[in-house]
Design a protein around this motif. Structure first.
Motif, PDB file in Angstrom:
ATOM      1  N   ILE A  32      11.429  20.207 -95.787  1.00  0.00           N
ATOM      2  CA  ILE A  32      11.815  19.529 -97.021  1.00  0.00           C
ATOM      3  C   ILE A  32      12.880  20.376 -97.719  1.00  0.00           C
ATOM      4  N   GLY A  33      13.955  19.727 -98.117  1.00  0.00           N
ATOM      5  CA  GLY A  33      15.088  20.415 -98.738  1.00  0.00           C
ATOM      6  C   GLY A  33      16.259  20.591 -97.797  1.00  0.00           C
ATOM      7  N   ALA A  34      16.007  20.466 -96.478  1.00  0.00           N
ATOM      8  CA  ALA A  34      17.080  20.545 -95.487  1.00  0.00           C
ATOM      9  C   ALA A  34      17.842  19.228 -95.469  1.00  0.00           C
ATOM     10  N   PRO A  35      19.046  19.207 -94.920  1.00  0.00           N
ATOM     11  CA  PRO A  35      19.768  17.938 -94.809  1.00  0.00           C
ATOM     12  C   PRO A  35      18.939  16.907 -94.034  1.00  0.00           C
ATOM     13  N   VAL A  36      18.978  15.681 -94.504  1.00  0.00           N
ATOM     14  CA  VAL A  36      18.220  14.604 -93.867  1.00  0.00           C
ATOM     15  C   VAL A  36      18.974  14.114 -92.637  1.00  0.00           C
ATOM     16  N   ARG A  37      18.253  14.015 -91.538  1.00  0.00           N
ATOM     17  CA  ARG A  37      18.814  13.466 -90.296  1.00  0.00           C
ATOM     18  C   ARG A  37      18.401  12.006 -90.226  1.00  0.00           C
ATOM     19  N   SER A  38      19.347  11.129 -89.878  1.00  0.00           N
ATOM     20  CA  SER A  38      19.019   9.705 -89.926  1.00  0.00           C
ATOM     21  C   SER A  38      19.576   8.890 -88.761  1.00  0.00           C
ATOM     22  N   THR A  39      20.193   9.542 -87.797  1.00  0.00           N
ATOM     23  CA  THR A  39      20.668   8.807 -86.624  1.00  0.00           C
ATOM     24  C   THR A  39      19.937   9.313 -85.387  1.00  0.00           C
ATOM     25  N   ARG A  40      19.897   8.500 -84.364  1.00  0.00           N
ATOM     26  CA  ARG A  40      19.254   8.920 -83.116  1.00  0.00           C
ATOM     27  C   ARG A  40      19.917  10.182 -82.569  1.00  0.00           C
ATOM     28  N   THR A  77       5.258  19.673 -76.775  1.00  0.00           N
ATOM     29  CA  THR A  77       4.840  20.614 -75.735  1.00  0.00           C
ATOM     30  C   THR A  77       5.574  20.377 -74.424  1.00  0.00           C
ATOM     31  N   SER A  78       5.694  19.116 -74.009  1.00  0.00           N
ATOM     32  CA  SER A  78       6.205  18.883 -72.656  1.00  0.00           C
ATOM     33  C   SER A  78       7.175  17.710 -72.533  1.00  0.00           C
ATOM     34  N   GLY A  79       7.600  17.141 -73.625  1.00  0.00           N
ATOM     35  CA  GLY A  79       8.523  16.019 -73.555  1.00  0.00           C
ATOM     36  C   GLY A  79       9.964  16.439 -73.719  1.00  0.00           C
ATOM     37  N   THR A  80      10.825  15.446 -73.722  1.00  0.00           N
ATOM     38  CA  THR A  80      12.253  15.674 -73.936  1.00  0.00           C
ATOM     39  C   THR A  80      12.621  15.309 -75.370  1.00  0.00           C
ATOM     40  N   ALA A  81      13.815  15.678 -75.767  1.00  0.00           N
ATOM     41  CA  ALA A  81      14.309  15.294 -77.093  1.00  0.00           C
ATOM     42  C   ALA A  81      14.377  13.771 -77.200  1.00  0.00           C
ATOM     43  N   ALA A 134      11.483   4.864 -85.569  1.00  0.00           N
ATOM     44  CA  ALA A 134      12.049   3.534 -85.791  1.00  0.00           C
ATOM     45  C   ALA A 134      13.560   3.656 -86.001  1.00  0.00           C
ATOM     46  N   GLU A 135      14.236   2.553 -85.798  1.00  0.00           N
ATOM     47  CA  GLU A 135      15.682   2.486 -86.083  1.00  0.00           C
ATOM     48  C   GLU A 135      15.907   2.852 -87.549  1.00  0.00           C
ATOM     49  N   GLY A 136      16.836   3.780 -87.809  1.00  0.00           N
ATOM     50  CA  GLY A 136      17.158   4.167 -89.178  1.00  0.00           C
ATOM     51  C   GLY A 136      16.169   5.134 -89.807  1.00  0.00           C
ATOM     52  N   ALA A 137      15.262   5.684 -89.021  1.00  0.00           N
ATOM     53  CA  ALA A 137      14.280   6.637 -89.546  1.00  0.00           C
ATOM     54  C   ALA A 137      14.969   7.887 -90.073  1.00  0.00           C
ATOM     55  N   THR A 138      14.283   8.586 -90.959  1.00  0.00           N
ATOM     56  CA  THR A 138      14.820   9.821 -91.523  1.00  0.00           C
ATOM     57  C   THR A 138      13.883  10.987 -91.208  1.00  0.00           C
ATOM     58  N   VAL A 139      14.498  12.162 -91.009  1.00  0.00           N
ATOM     59  CA  VAL A 139      13.753  13.397 -90.769  1.00  0.00           C
ATOM     60  C   VAL A 139      14.303  14.447 -91.725  1.00  0.00           C
ATOM     61  N   GLU A 140      13.405  15.040 -92.499  1.00  0.00           N
ATOM     62  CA  GLU A 140      13.751  16.129 -93.413  1.00  0.00           C
ATOM     63  C   GLU A 140      12.854  17.313 -93.040  1.00  0.00           C
ATOM     64  N   ASP A 141      13.385  18.215 -92.243  1.00  0.00           N
ATOM     65  CA  ASP A 141      12.586  19.295 -91.666  1.00  0.00           C
ATOM     66  C   ASP A 141      13.347  20.603 -91.751  1.00  0.00           C
TER      67      ASP A 141
END
Length: 131
Positions: free
Chosen positions: A47-55, A26-30, A38-45
């Motif tokens: 599901i089925g989209a390319p996985v993002r894994s770097t800051r 709502t009101s924060g920054t990227a 966490a360091e090395g975390a993954t985001v799949e948003d």
């Protein structure tokens, strides 16, 4: 500390991180959002989209949302079990001329510090509604 106390502590950390995630949508920054991961975390948003894994990838991804003229996220419900949270929220974004709403369900796994280790979002393009 007993196992129950440790579980309660992790559950409290997870709950606080989910609340911060919604608040930052709502009101924060990227960068605020990326700091929850966490360091090395993954985001799949979604599901089925390319996985993002770097800051850098997380900041770029969340920058799309935080760059919107208006945005409002509302948490609908949360369930926490062990190191995992599942929650549903509504996100309305856009500008003065056009707004969009989506209500994804996110599945997040957390590390022992309450940082997000992985996030998978359950939604598809037909779930995105123009208001």
């Amino acid at each position: 500390m007993t196992a129950d106390q440790q579980a309660s502590t992790l559950s409290d950390k997870i709950s606080a991180t989910v609340e911060a995630y919604i608040s930052h949508l709502t009101s924060g920054t990227a960068d605020d959002l990326a700091d929850l991961f966490a360091e090395g975390a993954t985001v799949e948003d979604p599901i089925g989209a390319p996985v993002r894994s770097t800051r850098d990838e997380l900041v770029e991804f969340y920058g799309i949302i935080t760059g919107m003229e208006s945005r409002n996220a509302t948490l609908k419900w949360t369930r926490i079990a062990g190191d995992t949270a599942v929650f549903e929220f509504t996100l309305v974004t856009g500008n003065s001329e056009m707004k969009f709403e989506i209500t994804p369900i996110d599945i997040m796994v957390f590390d022992e510090n309450g940082k997000i280790a992985s996030m998978r979002a359950v939604w598809e393009s037909s779930d995105l509604k123009q208001l």
